[in-house]
Design an enzyme around this catalytic site. Structure first.
Site, mmCIF file in Angstrom:
data_model
loop_
_atom_site.group_PDB
_atom_site.id
_atom_site.type_symbol
_atom_site.label_atom_id
_atom_site.label_comp_id
_atom_site.label_asym_id
_atom_site.label_seq_id
_atom_site.Cartn_x
_atom_site.Cartn_y
_atom_site.Cartn_z
ATOM 1 N N GLU A 1 9.375 16.844 14.877
ATOM 2 C CA GLU A 1 9.744 16.773 13.458
ATOM 3 C C GLU A 1 8.869 17.723 12.638
ATOM 4 O O GLU A 1 7.646 17.663 12.698
ATOM 5 C CB GLU A 1 9.548 15.337 12.961
ATOM 6 C CG GLU A 1 10.031 15.151 11.544
ATOM 7 C CD GLU A 1 9.788 13.741 11.018
ATOM 8 O OE1 GLU A 1 8.646 13.257 11.124
ATOM 9 O OE2 GLU A 1 10.734 13.135 10.501
ATOM 10 N N CYS B 1 13.461 11.735 6.172
ATOM 11 C CA CYS B 1 13.492 11.339 7.584
ATOM 12 C C CYS B 1 14.901 11.540 8.149
ATOM 13 O O CYS B 1 15.065 11.719 9.347
ATOM 14 C CB CYS B 1 13.069 9.893 7.726
ATOM 15 S SG CYS B 1 13.967 8.817 6.618
ATOM 16 N N GLU C 1 9.900 2.167 10.565
ATOM 17 C CA GLU C 1 10.855 3.253 10.339
ATOM 18 C C GLU C 1 10.066 4.546 10.411
ATOM 19 O O GLU C 1 9.138 4.753 9.624
ATOM 20 C CB GLU C 1 11.534 3.106 8.973
ATOM 21 C CG GLU C 1 12.540 1.990 8.898
ATOM 22 C CD GLU C 1 13.706 2.131 9.854
ATOM 23 O OE1 GLU C 1 13.950 3.243 10.366
ATOM 24 O OE2 GLU C 1 14.367 1.121 10.122
ATOM 25 N N LYS D 1 0.836 -1.205 0.000
ATOM 26 C CA LYS D 1 0.000 0.000 0.000
ATOM 27 C C LYS D 1 0.869 1.252 0.000
ATOM 28 O O LYS D 1 1.519 1.570 0.994
ATOM 29 C CB LYS D 1 -0.895 0.038 1.246
ATOM 30 C CG LYS D 1 -1.947 1.115 1.152
ATOM 31 C CD LYS D 1 -2.396 1.641 2.488
ATOM 32 C CE LYS D 1 -1.680 2.888 2.887
ATOM 33 N NZ LYS D 1 -1.832 4.054 1.996
HETATM 34 P P1 NAD Z 1 2.087 8.722 7.621
HETATM 35 O O1 NAD Z 1 2.378 8.047 8.911
HETATM 36 O O2 NAD Z 1 1.020 9.725 7.571
HETATM 37 O O3 NAD Z 1 1.701 7.632 6.507
HETATM 38 C C1 NAD Z 1 2.558 6.552 6.204
HETATM 39 C C2 NAD Z 1 1.737 5.442 5.575
HETATM 40 O O4 NAD Z 1 0.853 4.891 6.566
HETATM 41 C C3 NAD Z 1 0.841 5.904 4.414
HETATM 42 O O5 NAD Z 1 0.827 4.929 3.400
HETATM 43 C C4 NAD Z 1 -0.516 6.014 5.083
HETATM 44 O O6 NAD Z 1 -1.599 5.905 4.182
HETATM 45 C C5 NAD Z 1 -0.468 4.840 6.051
HETATM 46 N N1 NAD Z 1 -1.423 4.906 7.165
HETATM 47 C C6 NAD Z 1 -2.040 6.002 7.688
HETATM 48 N N2 NAD Z 1 -2.853 5.638 8.707
HETATM 49 C C7 NAD Z 1 -2.731 4.297 8.845
HETATM 50 C C8 NAD Z 1 -3.320 3.335 9.728
HETATM 51 N N3 NAD Z 1 -4.186 3.689 10.682
HETATM 52 N N4 NAD Z 1 -2.963 2.035 9.594
HETATM 53 C C9 NAD Z 1 -2.074 1.656 8.647
HETATM 54 N N5 NAD Z 1 -1.510 2.514 7.780
HETATM 55 C C10 NAD Z 1 -1.819 3.825 7.875
HETATM 56 O O7 NAD Z 1 3.483 9.312 7.092
HETATM 57 P P2 NAD Z 1 3.746 10.227 5.794
HETATM 58 O O8 NAD Z 1 3.192 11.582 6.067
HETATM 59 O O9 NAD Z 1 3.326 9.497 4.560
HETATM 60 O O10 NAD Z 1 5.343 10.281 5.762
HETATM 61 C C11 NAD Z 1 6.106 11.200 6.471
HETATM 62 C C12 NAD Z 1 6.726 10.536 7.689
HETATM 63 O O11 NAD Z 1 7.495 9.407 7.271
HETATM 64 C C13 NAD Z 1 7.712 11.424 8.435
HETATM 65 O O12 NAD Z 1 7.464 11.325 9.815
HETATM 66 C C14 NAD Z 1 9.083 10.809 8.112
HETATM 67 O O13 NAD Z 1 10.069 11.032 9.080
HETATM 68 C C15 NAD Z 1 8.742 9.380 7.976
HETATM 69 N N6 NAD Z 1 9.755 8.668 7.196
HETATM 70 C C16 NAD Z 1 10.610 7.845 7.880
HETATM 71 C C17 NAD Z 1 11.610 7.160 7.188
HETATM 72 C C18 NAD Z 1 12.534 6.241 7.919
HETATM 73 O O14 NAD Z 1 13.137 5.383 7.287
HETATM 74 N N7 NAD Z 1 12.693 6.376 9.230
HETATM 75 C C19 NAD Z 1 11.734 7.311 5.808
HETATM 76 C C20 NAD Z 1 10.843 8.168 5.153
HETATM 77 C C21 NAD Z 1 9.844 8.838 5.867
#
Ligand code: NAD
Length: 479
Positions: A381, A282, A248, A172
């Site tokens: 963040e 990130c 992550e 997804k």
């Molecule tokens: P997000 O948590 O909003 O969404 C991430 C994913 O989770 C999306 O596909 C979203 O649709 C899904 N999701 C949302 N609610 C959910 C639920 N209840 N159950 C299951 N899945 C759900 O994050 P984002 O805004 O897409 O990305 C930004 C974040 O990602 C930042 O905090 C960044 O630091 C982090 N990030 C971390 C890394 C790493 O390797 N540590 C790498 C890239 C991004």
């Protein structure tokens, strides 16, 4: 406009709803329409992946390797076209988009090799005549949930090892960037020639599709990259049913600049780490912890460098920094800048909305000075082109502030001192430590991951990925 469908059980399937993919550099530009599944369709995908396990288990390691190699070859051959699509939907510059596509292609090539290298162990038994084998086996169905900021690299570094080690996949992508994910999925199913159900693409809301992946008993392991808030929800749902989980999440990565740093090098390390990819990484350095003796020269040089950056449409010639990904993210960035001002930070450069030739979410890269590590701007963040400078008197204070955070993904130091570089590598409380290189930007064959609230579970990437994507079995034989 043709709707790009989900791929479930070997068929392209219409969703219950349609998602418009909008270009953040030009909100009048609709990149495409993409299907959105609901929970019931997500469950169909999980069932298909579960049912496909025996067929995929019949494939040899060489056949899996060949499939991944063909996928990697096509991704690399189409780097320009896919990089352009990625830059258009996420807002990275074209060069960054192409670089990310190349990384994704290389990841498939790497795991094509790894599929053939999975090894076990043989131990001497404490009992006469008994043999002890330790072997690695696929976990089963892997649920893959990815964020918007690396729309093709993160899916690649989860899908490739999952398939390499014999698992089936339900994937997804984030709602904001379905285009790169769909293009990758189309390559996987066509170039990979996988049996039906081995790979499934389920675009749709996290609260429905992602939730099914986290809760379905048929999904043995879930790998998630995204925010700390969502990651914890996914983690709890997995733990409740005893599933394996890898998270992550966010970062608040420090870059320490000591008095003895090479100033031009430190400026490049800070600017590329903090602002490239619009700071939406990130691993971005958002806390610049700078020693007193170099502080003023460093701030002045970074300010001059920021003034030279061209912020524009991601596909414009000479663009150094594209727009913020969405209105919601832009609002968050601006809100944090307001908070920082109220907390007493000084805006040394940028932070204002910019108008360009097309309607987009343009923000001038922001440098804040006179901040302390206790301020919210240095504890939470932001996830945008915003970095703040914290002035310190010596190395020990710098190290102590660098580690004073709930996160622990990446950290860096700019110094010519071998003593301080070695000490920092040892005492930094982050999962990845950089000396004279940016906190963002890592190799695809080395382990990736953090500590504390940034990461949970096994490392991603490189040979370390096998820890998550395989389960260990110990076999005893009396011949
Ligand atoms: P997000 O948590 O909003 O969404 C991430 C994913 O989770 C999306 O596909 C979203 O649709 C899904 N999701 C949302 N609610 C959910 C639920 N209840 N159950 C299951 N899945 C759900 O994050 P984002 O805004 O897409 O990305 C930004 C974040 O990602 C930042 O905090 C960044 O630091 C982090 N990030 C971390 C890394 C790493 O390797 N540590 C790498 C890239 C991004």
């Amino acid at each position: 406009m043709r709707v790009n469908k989900n791929y479930i059980g070997g068929e392209w399937v219409t969703g219950v709803d349609v998602n418009l993919n909008i270009n953040p550099s030009d909100t009048d530009d609709v990149i495409g329409e993409y299907a959105r599944a609901d929970g019931a369709q997500a469950q169909c995908a999980v069932d298909a992946a579960f049912d496909a396990l025996p067929a995929w288990a019949g494939y040899t390691a060489e056949q899996r390797s060949d499939a991944l190699d063909r996928i990697g070859t096509e991704v690399l051959a189409r780097r320009e076209e896919l990089g352009r699509l990625l830059a258009r939907e996420e807002g990275k510059t074209l060069a960054e988009g192409i670089g990310e596509v190349v990384r994704a292609g290389r990841v498939f090539k790497f795991f094509a090799g790894e599929a053939l290298r999975l090894s076990g162990e043989r131990l001497p038994s404490i009992r006469p005549g008994v043999e002890v084998d330790v072997r690695r086996e696929p976990e089963g169905v892997i649920g893959i949930i990815t964020p918007w900021n690396f729309p093709i690299a993160i899916p690649a570094w989860k899908i490739a090892p999952a398939l390499a080690y014999g698992n089936t996949v339900v994937f997804k992508p984030a709602d904001l960037v379905p285009g790169s994910a769909w293009a990758l999925a189309e390559i996987i199913v066509r170039a990979g020639t996988l049996p039906a159900g081995v790979f499934n693409l389920v675009m749709g809301p996290g609260s429905k599709v992602g939730d099914v992946f986290a809760r379905s008993r048929k999904v043995r392991a879930v790998t998630f990259t995204g925010s700390t808030f969502t990651g914890r929800q996914v983690g709890l749902a997995c733990m409740e049913r005893g599933a394996k989980v890898q998270l992550e999440m966010g970062g608040k990565n420090p870059l320490v600049v000591l008095d003895d740093a090479d100033l031009p090098q430190a400026v490049e390390v800070a600017v590329s780490g903090s602002y490239f990819s619009t700071g939406q990484r990130c691993t971005a350095s958002s806390r610049l912890i700078v020693q007193d003796g170099i502080h003023d020269r460093f701030v002045e040089a970074v300010t001059r460098r920021l003034a030279s950056l061209k912020v524009d449409h991601a596909l414009a010639d000479g663009c150094d920094m594209g727009p913020v990904v969405s209105q919601a993210q832009l609002d968050q960035d601006l809100a944090y800048l307001d908070i920082a001002r109220q907390e007493g930070a000084h805006v040394a450069f940028g932070g204002e909305r910019l108008e360009r030739g097309t309607p987009g979410f343009y923000l001038a890269p922001a440098l804040l000075t006179d901040t302390t590590n206790a301020m919210r701007i240095n504890r939470e963040e932001v996830f945008g082109p915003v970095a703040s400078v914290i002035r310190v008197k010596d190395y020990e204070e710098a190290l102590s502030l660098a580690n004073d955070t709930e996160f622990g993904l990446s950290s860096g130091i700019c110094t010519k001192s071998l003593k301080h570089a070695s000490d920092f590598k040892q005492r930094s409380a982050a999962g990845m430590v950089m000396v004279n290189v940016a906190t963002a930007g890592v190799d695809y064959h080395a382990p990736f991951g953090g500590r504390k609230s940034s990461s949970y579970g096994a490392r991603e990437q490189g040979a370390y990925a096998r820890e998550f994507y395989t389960g260990v079995k110990t076999a005893y034989t009396l011949a």
